[in-house]
Write an enzyme that holds these catalytic residues in place. Structure first.
Site, PDB file in Angstrom:
ATOM      1  CG  HIS A 125      35.961  29.991  52.871  1.00  0.00           C
ATOM      2  ND1 HIS A 125      36.088  28.923  52.001  1.00  0.00           N
ATOM      3  CD2 HIS A 125      37.027  29.903  53.708  1.00  0.00           C
ATOM      4  CE1 HIS A 125      37.179  28.233  52.304  1.00  0.00           C
ATOM      5  NE2 HIS A 125      37.767  28.800  53.330  1.00  0.00           N
ATOM      6  CG  ASP A 153      52.284  40.397  36.145  1.00  0.00           C
ATOM      7  OD1 ASP A 153      51.841  41.534  36.427  1.00  0.00           O
ATOM      8  OD2 ASP A 153      53.178  40.212  35.292  1.00  0.00           O
TER       9      ASP A 153
END
Length: 430
Positions: free
Chosen positions: A160, A377
């Protein structure tokens, strides 16, 4: 039923082309103490083809990862404390590589449709768990796990300190484009971490302006309860009709957004279920994207931490007893307070005094439903489920497959409160 995950391969993937060898400083927002952990995504895929060439799929994803790490080469580096004696962090860029893991499991895709049975049930779907992000671990870990019904999961862990939700989602969408043969790179990644550093010497600000950092008394053993009691994962979906019903219950002339009313409803349900003392201060901390709130705006493609925490605050009595309009108004005003000056004060505070948000009476909420994760995808269609690897006390709003205006609410609450929480959350009442 117990499940197993067997790792078949674990390798480091380096950038496919030469990248700069350098040490890059991270920003004041990147270096915050409370961001020194790993963002962990879990995406579930159900390929339309019955027989998928697994070897070709793995090779395609590995090649795409190597290519994506060229423009995003700091994700192949290693994060550490700055060595020049100043506060903050830096990333050493020497093309050390990101981790890629291939595994197999006896789980099926159907098991991801609801909440996990316990909060770490899916932990092994991202097997490399990084507890200390400054100890030399790869800042990016990607694990492809084949499921027993021909489906697959993609577990991804991002340090992060290097990127926020928006930045990590932009990287994943680039990875997906490259894995499926598309060549576009939009937007171009931008480093420029100096933009999120304080511009002037530290000035003491009024703590009332930043209740997210102000400590409040723990009147009920709140911290120990959440650390010692078993947390029960929950997952509840809200479609547009249910959110519109919530909006009608605010009885307000103000125009509340879907986020404002839904987050207020979750917060009220959560606080009520915990049976807190009436005078216990409770807070809702939620991420606010500041890319267009600072002056000048951050450039498109900035993938560093470009958010601060908004903070709605009330006594447990007021939050529980007053209507949804009251709680929604608190959230709305907390959002409106976040302007350029607010952000600069946060940057100065975390840079010079190492301030972190308090945890007493706090529910933290993050909105993953707007990141674009549902579009990733990698050659197996869009993911049918998007969520965290582990369901814990942080509330996450998630996208719902093929339901653009729906949101899934994912959070773990103390087991003694879970039934009441779910009843309140599913009941559309004031």
């Amino acid at each position: 039923m117990s499940s197993s995950v067997v790792v078949k391969e674990a390798v480091l993937i380096t950038p496919s082309e030469p990248t700069p060898i350098q040490v890059l400083p991270l920003s004041a927002l990147d270096s915050q103490l409370f961001l020194r952990f790993t963002i962990e995504y879990l995406l579930v895929y159900k390929p339309s083809r019955h027989v998928l060439d697994r070897l070709a799929t793995v090779n395609r994803i590995k090649a795409a990862l190597g290519r994506a790490l060229v423009p995003y080469y700091p994700l192949a580096g290693r994060v550490r404390d700055r060595t020049n004696g100043s506060s903050g962090l830096e990333v050493v860029c020497r093309a050390q590589g990101a981790a890629f893991i291939q595994a197999a499991s006896d789980l099926t895709s159907k098991e991801f449709e609801g909440a996990p049975r316990h909060n770490t049930q899916w932990r092994k779907l991202l097997s490399l768990q990084v507890d200390d992000v400054l100890k030399g671990a790869p800042p990016l870990v990607v694990q492809l796990t084949w499921l027993s019904d021909g489906s697959a999961t993609l577990g991804v862990g991002f340090n992060h300190c290097l990127c926020d939700g928006i930045g990590s989602a932009e990287f994943l969408n680039l990875l997906a484009e490259l894995a499926t043969g598309k060549q576009k790179l939009t937007p171009q990644p931008v480093w420029n971490r100096f933009l999120m550093d304080p511009k002037k010497p530290y000035e003491l600000y009024q703590q009332d302006n930043h209740p997210e950092f102000k400590k409040v008394p723990d009147l009920c053993g709140f911290v120990s309860r959440f650390s010692q009691e078993r947390l029960a994962p929950t997952s509840v979906t809200f479609n547009r009709r249910r959110v519109n019903e919530l909006k009608k219950l605010t009885y307000s002339q103000s125009s509340f957004t879907s986020f404002e009313v839904l987050s207020a409803h979750i917060w009220k349900s959560w606080a009520t279920s915990l049976n807190l003392p009436p005078n216990q201060t409770v807070k809702l901390l939620f991420t606010v994207n500041i890319r267009n709130r600072v002056k000048p705006s951050l450039p498109s493609g900035y993938y560093g931490n470009g958010f601060v925490l908004g903070c709605a605050q009330a006594s447990a009595r007021d939050l529980v007893e007053k209507g949804l309009g009251y709680a929604s108004g608190l959230v709305k005003r907390a959002k409106e307070r976040v302007d350029d000056e607010y952000v600069r004060e946060v940057m100065e505070s975390v840079s010079w005094s190492g301030t972190s948000p308090d945890s007493v009476g706090v529910l933290i909420m993050s909105q993953w439903s707007r990141l674009g994760l549902e579009k990733v995808d990698i050659g197996m269609g869009r993911p049918v489920e998007v969520g965290p690897v582990c369901c814990d006390r942080y509330c996450i709003l998630l996208p719902v497959y093929d339901q653009k205006d729906s949101v899934k609410v994912n959070v773990a609450v103390p087991a003694t409160a879970v039934d009441k929480y779910l009843y309140l959350l599913k009941t559309i009442a004031t």
